[in-house]
Design a protein around this motif. Structure first.
Motif, PDB file in Angstrom:
ATOM      1  N   LEU A  71      27.725 -17.432  13.630  1.00 33.49           N
ATOM      2  CA  LEU A  71      26.749 -17.227  14.708  1.00 33.49           C
ATOM      3  C   LEU A  71      25.526 -18.122  14.489  1.00 33.49           C
ATOM      4  O   LEU A  71      25.012 -18.729  15.433  1.00 33.49           O
ATOM      5  CB  LEU A  71      26.322 -15.757  14.757  1.00 33.49           C
ATOM      6  CG  LEU A  71      27.313 -14.835  15.483  1.00 33.49           C
ATOM      7  CD1 LEU A  71      27.100 -13.380  15.061  1.00 33.49           C
ATOM      8  CD2 LEU A  71      27.173 -14.966  16.996  1.00 33.49           C
ATOM      9  N   ARG A 120      25.534 -20.890  12.707  1.00 36.25           N
ATOM     10  CA  ARG A 120      25.973 -22.283  12.864  1.00 36.25           C
ATOM     11  C   ARG A 120      25.902 -22.690  14.335  1.00 36.25           C
ATOM     12  O   ARG A 120      25.353 -23.722  14.684  1.00 36.25           O
ATOM     13  CB  ARG A 120      27.410 -22.480  12.358  1.00 36.25           C
ATOM     14  CG  ARG A 120      27.901 -23.931  12.432  1.00 36.25           C
ATOM     15  CD  ARG A 120      29.395 -24.077  12.222  1.00 36.25           C
ATOM     16  NE  ARG A 120      30.177 -23.685  13.383  1.00 36.25           N
ATOM     17  CZ  ARG A 120      30.442 -24.451  14.440  1.00 36.25           C
ATOM     18  NH1 ARG A 120      29.989 -25.690  14.476  1.00 36.25           N
ATOM     19  NH2 ARG A 120      31.155 -24.001  15.457  1.00 36.25           N
ATOM     20  N   GLN A 121      26.450 -21.833  15.171  1.00 29.69           N
ATOM     21  CA  GLN A 121      26.435 -22.167  16.594  1.00 29.69           C
ATOM     22  C   GLN A 121      25.001 -22.214  17.114  1.00 29.69           C
ATOM     23  O   GLN A 121      24.617 -23.137  17.831  1.00 29.69           O
ATOM     24  CB  GLN A 121      27.268 -21.156  17.384  1.00 29.69           C
ATOM     25  CG  GLN A 121      28.731 -21.201  16.968  1.00 29.69           C
ATOM     26  CD  GLN A 121      29.661 -20.492  17.932  1.00 29.69           C
ATOM     27  OE1 GLN A 121      29.288 -20.143  19.045  1.00 29.69           O
ATOM     28  NE2 GLN A 121      30.893 -20.273  17.510  1.00 29.69           N
ATOM     29  N   TYR A 122      24.233 -21.228  16.732  1.00 27.09           N
ATOM     30  CA  TYR A 122      22.854 -21.165  17.206  1.00 27.09           C
ATOM     31  C   TYR A 122      22.071 -22.420  16.819  1.00 27.09           C
ATOM     32  O   TYR A 122      21.279 -22.945  17.600  1.00 27.09           O
ATOM     33  CB  TYR A 122      22.170 -19.912  16.632  1.00 27.09           C
ATOM     34  CG  TYR A 122      20.680 -19.986  16.695  1.00 27.09           C
ATOM     35  CD1 TYR A 122      20.015 -19.806  17.911  1.00 27.09           C
ATOM     36  CD2 TYR A 122      19.923 -20.280  15.564  1.00 27.09           C
ATOM     37  CE1 TYR A 122      18.648 -19.913  17.987  1.00 27.09           C
ATOM     38  CE2 TYR A 122      18.557 -20.387  15.626  1.00 27.09           C
ATOM     39  CZ  TYR A 122      17.914 -20.201  16.835  1.00 27.09           C
ATOM     40  OH  TYR A 122      16.557 -20.324  16.910  1.00 27.09           O
ATOM     41  N   SER A 123      22.303 -22.918  15.598  1.00 19.82           N
ATOM     42  CA  SER A 123      21.451 -24.017  15.120  1.00 19.82           C
ATOM     43  C   SER A 123      22.006 -25.398  15.453  1.00 19.82           C
ATOM     44  O   SER A 123      21.287 -26.390  15.310  1.00 19.82           O
ATOM     45  CB  SER A 123      21.241 -23.892  13.602  1.00 19.82           C
ATOM     46  OG  SER A 123      22.483 -23.894  12.933  1.00 19.82           O
ATOM     47  N   THR A 124      23.247 -25.467  15.923  1.00 21.97           N
ATOM     48  CA  THR A 124      23.840 -26.778  16.193  1.00 21.97           C
ATOM     49  C   THR A 124      23.251 -27.394  17.458  1.00 21.97           C
ATOM     50  O   THR A 124      23.336 -26.806  18.528  1.00 21.97           O
ATOM     51  CB  THR A 124      25.373 -26.645  16.316  1.00 21.97           C
ATOM     52  OG1 THR A 124      25.881 -26.211  15.064  1.00 21.97           O
ATOM     53  CG2 THR A 124      26.015 -27.980  16.665  1.00 21.97           C
ATOM     54  N   MET A 125      22.640 -28.540  17.301  1.00 22.86           N
ATOM     55  CA  MET A 125      21.957 -29.242  18.401  1.00 22.86           C
ATOM     56  C   MET A 125      20.906 -28.365  19.049  1.00 22.86           C
ATOM     57  O   MET A 125      20.782 -28.312  20.273  1.00 22.86           O
ATOM     58  CB  MET A 125      22.973 -29.704  19.451  1.00 22.86           C
ATOM     59  CG  MET A 125      23.863 -30.779  18.903  1.00 22.86           C
ATOM     60  SD  MET A 125      24.577 -31.787  20.176  1.00 22.86           S
ATOM     61  CE  MET A 125      23.200 -32.266  21.189  1.00 22.86           C
ATOM     62  N   HIS A 126      20.160 -27.669  18.235  1.00 19.64           N
ATOM     63  CA  HIS A 126      19.117 -26.816  18.795  1.00 19.64           C
ATOM     64  C   HIS A 126      18.038 -27.673  19.445  1.00 19.64           C
ATOM     65  O   HIS A 126      17.480 -28.555  18.817  1.00 19.64           O
ATOM     66  CB  HIS A 126      18.496 -25.935  17.704  1.00 19.64           C
ATOM     67  CG  HIS A 126      17.762 -24.785  18.308  1.00 19.64           C
ATOM     68  ND1 HIS A 126      16.610 -24.964  19.040  1.00 19.64           N
ATOM     69  CD2 HIS A 126      18.036 -23.465  18.346  1.00 19.64           C
ATOM     70  CE1 HIS A 126      16.197 -23.785  19.485  1.00 19.64           C
ATOM     71  NE2 HIS A 126      17.051 -22.860  19.085  1.00 19.64           N
ATOM     72  N   PRO A 127      17.751 -27.428  20.724  1.00 21.75           N
ATOM     73  CA  PRO A 127      16.831 -28.312  21.428  1.00 21.75           C
ATOM     74  C   PRO A 127      15.393 -28.253  20.915  1.00 21.75           C
ATOM     75  O   PRO A 127      14.616 -29.156  21.163  1.00 21.75           O
ATOM     76  CB  PRO A 127      16.884 -27.819  22.876  1.00 21.75           C
ATOM     77  CG  PRO A 127      17.575 -26.525  22.851  1.00 21.75           C
ATOM     78  CD  PRO A 127      18.324 -26.397  21.571  1.00 21.75           C
ATOM     79  N   GLU A 128      15.047 -27.211  20.201  1.00 20.18           N
ATOM     80  CA  GLU A 128      13.665 -27.131  19.731  1.00 20.18           C
ATOM     81  C   GLU A 128      13.535 -27.502  18.255  1.00 20.18           C
ATOM     82  O   GLU A 128      12.496 -28.003  17.831  1.00 20.18           O
ATOM     83  CB  GLU A 128      13.147 -25.696  19.960  1.00 20.18           C
ATOM     84  CG  GLU A 128      11.691 -25.491  19.579  1.00 20.18           C
ATOM     85  CD  GLU A 128      11.196 -24.088  19.896  1.00 20.18           C
ATOM     86  OE1 GLU A 128      11.885 -23.348  20.638  1.00 20.18           O
ATOM     87  OE2 GLU A 128      10.118 -23.727  19.391  1.00 20.18           O
ATOM     88  N   PHE A 129      14.590 -27.283  17.496  1.00 17.44           N
ATOM     89  CA  PHE A 129      14.435 -27.371  16.037  1.00 17.44           C
ATOM     90  C   PHE A 129      15.288 -28.469  15.407  1.00 17.44           C
ATOM     91  O   PHE A 129      15.838 -28.311  14.327  1.00 17.44           O
ATOM     92  CB  PHE A 129      14.760 -26.018  15.400  1.00 17.44           C
ATOM     93  CG  PHE A 129      13.960 -24.897  15.985  1.00 17.44           C
ATOM     94  CD1 PHE A 129      12.571 -24.964  16.000  1.00 17.44           C
ATOM     95  CD2 PHE A 129      14.583 -23.783  16.545  1.00 17.44           C
ATOM     96  CE1 PHE A 129      11.813 -23.939  16.549  1.00 17.44           C
ATOM     97  CE2 PHE A 129      13.829 -22.754  17.101  1.00 17.44           C
ATOM     98  CZ  PHE A 129      12.445 -22.824  17.100  1.00 17.44           C
ATOM     99  N   THR A 130      15.426 -29.583  16.107  1.00 15.65           N
ATOM    100  CA  THR A 130      16.194 -30.684  15.547  1.00 15.65           C
ATOM    101  C   THR A 130      15.268 -31.701  14.868  1.00 15.65           C
ATOM    102  O   THR A 130      15.704 -32.533  14.096  1.00 15.65           O
ATOM    103  CB  THR A 130      17.059 -31.301  16.656  1.00 15.65           C
ATOM    104  OG1 THR A 130      17.992 -30.297  17.061  1.00 15.65           O
ATOM    105  CG2 THR A 130      17.840 -32.501  16.194  1.00 15.65           C
ATOM    106  N   GLU A 178      14.628 -17.611  14.853  1.00 15.48           N
ATOM    107  CA  GLU A 178      13.922 -18.508  15.779  1.00 15.48           C
ATOM    108  C   GLU A 178      12.408 -18.375  15.605  1.00 15.48           C
ATOM    109  O   GLU A 178      11.673 -19.359  15.642  1.00 15.48           O
ATOM    110  CB  GLU A 178      14.332 -18.222  17.232  1.00 15.48           C
ATOM    111  CG  GLU A 178      13.550 -19.065  18.239  1.00 15.48           C
ATOM    112  CD  GLU A 178      14.353 -19.479  19.471  1.00 15.48           C
ATOM    113  OE1 GLU A 178      15.468 -20.011  19.302  1.00 15.48           O
ATOM    114  OE2 GLU A 178      13.863 -19.269  20.592  1.00 15.48           O
TER     115      GLU A 178
END
Ligand code: HEM
Ligand code: SF4
Lengths: 551, 170
Positions: free
Chosen positions: A148, A150-160, A231
């Motif tokens: 969960l 991994r999915q949440y953080s993959t290509m996160h638009p705010e935290f990349t 988050e």
């Protein structure tokens, strides 16, 4: 194992196609090296001393046999026939040509493997206990939550584009095999009084120039709120984390400078606004992810099969059995650790042939599953006890049955000067020399559990601070010197080791370690008092005296 | 720097007012944060749309009271490595309900368009002409999204659930 669906596959393929375009633009000069650097790092590509290095994610350390075979293929086709397993549940390939990288990533994508966010200032590969889902005494399988996240953080638009890289680790056992206290966020799964699943959340741990043990920011966050809580931490960090100095940019510094209470209050304020958002997980969503983890169809087997009894006459086998085989949740099954630490070898390396063979053995004996641990070893998590003798014979032929797991020759070492552009000193040859010095299994066995961790510079990739014995390469007047710390540990009782005195030259390191070990054998209260326990009881003084008396 | 707006290269209608230049009484103007805050009352009476350039280290709380009167908020990426403005964008859109133009300025490359759109930006001062021209193609690159943001796209988690509901119903 988590089964990718069409959406997961599509995303990975889209990422490969984007990276192919970025490489093309770099090769044509359209992208400058500075621009390309941040893009390649986020796809796991480093520029090292000799070549480009590719770091591939192994989410929560779980691999299928076809995935491992594909890694062997990449090692053979694009590299020099081997790969290097690291402390971050990754595999690194050291010699890949830039123009081959998109093809290598495409090949890996065909089996659901990617290199997304294995570097760069983003949320890195979420790591967990390498025995997740099979070790006795677990609250539940932490990989569901790791997936969960991994999915949440993959290509996160705010935290990349955070101030610095960000690492999350999860454990669900009292015995922490995931080193959660030295991560930016550490999560420990537990049940509250109502029997609901949630997390103890730690924040601000990490090694490197300023090592810190993580602090508890909240004793219980309900599972449904974990994404919004993470988050909130990330958002506070993104806004207030330092960007003026890369050595001070990690969240551990922010937590330290603000103090944990103030930091926790900031996060709490943010969380009160976000917890009711779309990030809230309902039981159905979690159940959905859980349903996509496939578990083996275990048989009802005996815990004391005849095959095992018969093989016990062989002392070589029993030595390995005692050292490398651990208890399983299921009766009749065991967890087998494959040592990637042969005497005289570089820790963590596996050849393409070994990887193929391990994939075959996993299919034959472990329901097709392989695990990667942060000690740079592999494991077969689901071996029927009756198969142990047969498996052992085959592992032995492959050089993967060295019975040294958790012993003094099971050394963690970063690549150091052999590959790394940041290194001050060699790390691998020190590890190799030490494995030769302590090659005698009876001696190693008598010494007992003792972790030696080696880093080639202060970045601490070899986790030297939390080694029972830590060895850190430093440079003095163009020569390699090594600082020695003792008493560190990375488990549930994590502490940073204490320096014993001035750094020693390269040629003297193995002698110093021998002196320390001899002092320990003389000083320990009982044969089962571990090295770290002796250090805890007596402090560093007696070790220091012994080491420096004659130097 | 070329401006991409509503998915296409557009002329910038806004006069970028410097720190010392006079603020025009008419027409569209983009004003640095400090000057905007110092003259907020007078600026509210201007004839023409007013925008503000908001630095990424300044608390949004100072801006929130004025959002209704602003037609553009320009957020700044001093380098592509500095991602603070992504958080500011999401907060402006999702927490403070800002509906006007949200502009990304500074080191903006095509490689960040998707993230910026998802964070709530809808106009982009792009560093390179070729990147601006590639906008339409670039933003179509991804079709799967894992996390919910204010852009309203359905996440993979929820798409799976929907698919299952449909399958069960059918
Ligand atoms: C070969 C190229 C490598 C480079 C250039 C590299 C670079 C770095 C740098 C710059 C840091 C410090 C970041 C910080 O904490 O501020 C770091 C940390 C770390 N690296 Fe590496 N590394 C390399 C290989 C490895 C390998 C092979 C491993 C595993 C065996 C590894 C595992 C780690 C870990 C676990 C940390 C974290 C220390 C912490 O918790 O703060 N790295 N690396
Ligand atoms: S500790 Fe230093 S030398 Fe070792 S891999 Fe990390 S950066 Fe390189």
């Amino acid at each position: 194992m988590y089964a990718y669906d069409e959406m997961d596959r599509t995303l990975v393929n889209e990422r490969v196609s984007e990276f192919r375009d970025q490489v093309k633009r770099r090769l044509s000069g359209e992208l400058t090296e500075d621009e390309f650097k941040m893009l390649r790092l986020m796809n796991g590509v480093y520029l090292q001393l000799h070549a480009y290095m590719l770091r591939v994610a192994i989410p929560y350390g779980t691999l299928s046999a076809p995935q491992l075979r594909k890694m062997a293929h990449v090692a053979r086709k694009y590299d020099r026939g081997y790969g290097h397993f690291t402390t971050r549940q990754n595999i690194q390939f050291n010699w890949i040509k830039l123009s081959d990288l998109p093809d290598a990533l495409e090949d890996l994508a065909s089996v659901g493997i990617h290199a997304m966010q294995t570097s760069g200032n983003c949320v890195r590969n979420v790591t967990t206990d390498q025995w997740a889902g099979v070790a006795p005494g677990e609250v539940e399988d932490p990989r569901i939550w790791a997936e969960l996240l991994r999915q949440y953080s993959t290509m996160h638009p705010e935290f990349t584009y955070l101030p610095r890289k960000f690492k999350i680790a999860i454990t669900a056992s009292d015995h922490d095999r995931a080193a959660i206290k030295v991560h930016d966020i550490g999560l420990r799964i537990l049940n509250n009084e109502a029997g609901e699943t949630g997390f103890e959340v730690l924040v601000g741990g990490g090694l490197g120039r300023t090592p810190f043990i993580g602090k508890v920011i909240k004793p219980f966050v309900h599972g449904r709120d974990i994404l919004s809580y993470v988050e909130s931490i990330l958002r506070v960090y993104n806004q207030y984390g330092r960007r003026d100095n890369i050595y001070k940019a990690r969240i551990k510094i922010l937590v330290h400078e603000l103090g944990i209470e103030k930091f926790a209050a900031e996060v709490e304020e943010e969380w009160q606004v976000t917890r009711e958002s779309a990030l809230q997980l309902d039981d159905e969503v979690v159940a959905d992810i859980r349903a996509r983890f496939r578990y083996p169809g275990y048989e009802a087997l005996s815990d004391t099969p005849d095959e095992l009894t018969a093989a016990s006459a062989d002392p070589q086998f029993t030595r390995w059995l005692k050292n490398s085989v651990a208890a399983h949740q299921q009766k009749g099954y065991a967890i087998v650790t494959l040592s990637l630490k042969p005497i005289g070898g570089p820790p963590g390396d596996a050849t393409a042939e070994q990887m193929d063979a391990i994939a075959d053995l996993a299919e034959k004996y472990s329901f097709g599953e392989i695990r990667v641990g942060h000690e740079q070893n592999l494991a077969l998590p689901n071996v029927a006890k009756r198969d142990l003798p047969a498996l052992w014979r085959q592992l032995d032929k492959l050089g993967l049955a060295t019975p040294n797991v958790n012993l003094i020759t099971d050394i963690i070492a970063c690549p150091g000067l052999d590959y790394c552009s940041l290194a001050n000193a060699r790390a691998i040859p020190i590890a190799q020399e030490l494995t030769r010095r302590f090659a005698n299994h009876d001696l190693a066995d008598m010494i007992g559990r003792l972790h030696i961790n080696i880093s080639g510079c202060i970045n601490a990739c070899g986790h030297h601070h939390v080694g029972h014995i830590g060895i850190l390469g430093v440079e003095k007047n163009g020569e390699e010197f090594y600082q020695i710390t003792i008493g560190g540990r990375a488990d549930e009782g994590a502490v940073v080791g204490t320096l014993i005195g001035p750094a020693v030259p390269y040629d003297d390191v193995a002698n110093v370690i021998e002196d320390i070990v001899e002092s320990y054998l003389a000083l320990r209260a009982r044969p089962d008092e571990l090295f770290v326990q002796t250090v805890e009881r007596l402090g560093v003084e007696p070790f220091k005296e012994r080491v420096y008396a004659t130097r | 720097m070329p401006l991409v707006k509503k998915g296409a290269i557009a002329a910038d209608a806004y006069l970028h007012v410097g720190d010392d230049a006079e603020i025009p009484v008419d027409g569209a103007a983009l004003i640095p944060a400090a000057r905007f805050l110092a003259n907020a009352e007078a600026l509210a009476k201007r004839n023409g749309p007013t925008g503000v350039i908001w630095p990424n280290n300044r608390d949004l709380d100072d801006l929130v009271p004025y959002l209704d009167g602003l037609s553009v908020v320009a957020l700044v990426f001093p380098t592509f490595r500095d991602g603070r403005a992504y958080s500011q964008a999401r907060l402006l859109r999702e927490r403070y309900g800002y509906k006007g133009e949200l502009r990304a300025t500074g080191q903006v490359l095509r490689d960040q368009f998707v993230l910026m759109l998802r964070a709530g930006f809808d106009s982009f001062e792009v560093k390179k002409q070729a990147d601006a021209e590639a906008f339409a193609a670039t933003v179509k690159r991804y079709t799967v999204f894992y996390q919910p943001t204010g852009d309203g796209r359905i996440t993979a988690l929820h798409r799976r659930m929907q698919a299952r509901h449909c399958a069960n119903a059918g």
